[in-house]
Design a protein around this motif. Structure first.
Motif, PDB file in Angstrom:
ATOM      1  N   CYS A   9       0.847  -1.106  -0.120  1.00 15.24           N
ATOM      2  CA  CYS A   9       0.021  -0.206   0.090  1.00 15.24           C
ATOM      3  C   CYS A   9       0.818   1.218   0.095  1.00 15.24           C
ATOM      4  O   CYS A   9       2.084   1.158   0.518  1.00 15.24           O
ATOM      5  N   THR A  30      -7.299  11.296   5.057  1.00 14.26           N
ATOM      6  CA  THR A  30      -8.540  10.347   5.380  1.00 14.26           C
ATOM      7  C   THR A  30     -10.008  11.029   4.945  1.00 14.26           C
ATOM      8  O   THR A  30     -10.915  10.386   5.065  1.00 14.26           O
ATOM      9  N   GLU A  46      -6.240  -0.587   8.802  1.00 13.78           N
ATOM     10  CA  GLU A  46      -7.542  -1.068   8.090  1.00 13.78           C
ATOM     11  C   GLU A  46      -7.069  -2.332   7.226  1.00 13.78           C
ATOM     12  O   GLU A  46      -7.714  -3.210   6.962  1.00 13.78           O
ATOM     13  N   ARG A  62      -4.917   3.711   7.362  1.00 15.05           N
ATOM     14  CA  ARG A  62      -5.060   2.821   6.519  1.00 15.05           C
ATOM     15  C   ARG A  62      -4.295   1.537   6.550  1.00 15.05           C
ATOM     16  O   ARG A  62      -4.831   0.361   6.114  1.00 15.05           O
ATOM     17  N   ARG A  67     -13.132  -0.561   2.092  1.00 19.51           N
ATOM     18  CA  ARG A  67     -12.091  -1.537   2.481  1.00 19.51           C
ATOM     19  C   ARG A  67     -12.142  -2.678   2.043  1.00 19.51           C
ATOM     20  O   ARG A  67     -10.836  -3.140   1.793  1.00 19.51           O
ATOM     21  N   ALA A 108     -10.246   8.780  -0.791  1.00 18.35           N
ATOM     22  CA  ALA A 108     -11.029   9.051   0.279  1.00 18.35           C
ATOM     23  C   ALA A 108     -12.167  10.068   0.033  1.00 18.35           C
ATOM     24  O   ALA A 108     -13.222  10.115   0.995  1.00 18.35           O
ATOM     25  N   PHE A 143      -3.354   5.002  -1.479  1.00 17.81           N
ATOM     26  CA  PHE A 143      -4.505   5.735  -0.813  1.00 17.81           C
ATOM     27  C   PHE A 143      -4.255   7.022  -1.076  1.00 17.81           C
ATOM     28  O   PHE A 143      -3.301   7.772  -0.710  1.00 17.81           O
ATOM     29  N   TYR A 203     -13.070   4.668  -1.628  1.00 16.18           N
ATOM     30  CA  TYR A 203     -12.419   3.912  -0.550  1.00 16.18           C
ATOM     31  C   TYR A 203     -13.497   2.919  -0.213  1.00 16.18           C
ATOM     32  O   TYR A 203     -14.184   3.123   0.571  1.00 16.18           O
TER      33      TYR A 203
END
Length: 243
Positions: A54, A140, A157, A154, A121, A109, A136, A119
């Motif tokens: 990521c 947020t 998550e 992230r 998950r 996001a 990402f 996003y």
């Protein structure tokens, strides 16, 4: 054909956090395509080991919310502008990675369906399982939170095993090694020491979130060729932040 590693890697799924400034190269502003490509090559070398990756990239090379706020702009507006800057950087990195035949998804996001995915998950986890790199973007999605906090959120998550923070120096020092010849580098440092000594690894909320979830942070030099790959194979110079 992917290269097969003869030695096991330390982590199977990691978050790579880099600043927007890392994409500037020697320029004072914006994107430097050769620098973006060099970082993409580093990511590919780790991807070839079978590691799921990521990424979160800051936006400071284009616009930094705090600086805009300091110049009189309303903070929330400035922060949203900074989030949009991170999307631009993420798209640039996606293009560089896909030129190397690495399947990549930019996941924002802030929904903007024409250019990247929203996003979700479970969908992001599935991308990682399929060995796609997930970048990402847009932090947020909320003002007052930095991309350091977004990366830590992230990473938790996505069940990453570590955050790799790529910087200009090869670890965490007690003071700026470029200004002080007697600066001391730490091999290991605790989350609480980072907060108490204001070591500047990440902002306080990111460190607290990593500490609460026992997520190690590896600080290393992004300018060291092969550094990212080397650490995953148990080599190289870095600082590990943990409990």
């Amino acid at each position: 054909m992917n290269e097969i590693s003869p030695t096991p890697v330390t982590y199977k799924r990691v978050m790579l956090k880099i600043s927007g400034e890392a994409l500037m190269g020697d320029q004072g502003f914006g994107l430097n395509p050769p620098t973006v490509q060099r970082i993409a090559n580093e990511v590919k070398s780790v991807h070839d080991l079978g590691v799921e990756i990521c990424m979160v990239i800051g936006g400071g090379n284009i616009f930094r919310g705090l600086q805009g706020s300091a110049q009189g702009m309303e903070r929330t507006t400035a922060d949203y502008m900074g989030m949009l800057a991170t999307v631009m950087n993420a798209l640039a990195m996606q293009a560089a990675l896909e030129s190397l035949n690495i399947h990549t998804r930019v996941i924002s996001a802030i929904p903007m369906d024409q250019v990247c995915e929203p996003y979700i998950r479970r969908r992001a986890v599935r991308h990682l399982e399929k060995k796609r790199v997930c970048i990402f973007a847009a932090g947020t999605g909320n003002p007052y939170f930095t991309t350091d906090t977004a990366a830590t959120l992230r990473a938790n998550e996505m069940a990453c095993q570590a955050i790799f923070k790529g910087t200009k120096v090869d670890g965490v020092y007690d003071k700026d090694p470029k200004k002080h010849a007697d600066a001391k580098r730490y091999d290991n440092v605790t989350y609480d020491e980072v907060l108490q000594k204001h070591l500047g690894v990440m902002d306080a909320s990111a460190i607290a979130l990593a500490r609460d979830n026992d997520l190690p942070i590896i600080v290393f030099s992004l300018d060291e060729p092969g550094g990212f790959r080397g650490i995953l194979r148990g080599e190289g110079t870095y600082t590990r932040v943990r409990g």
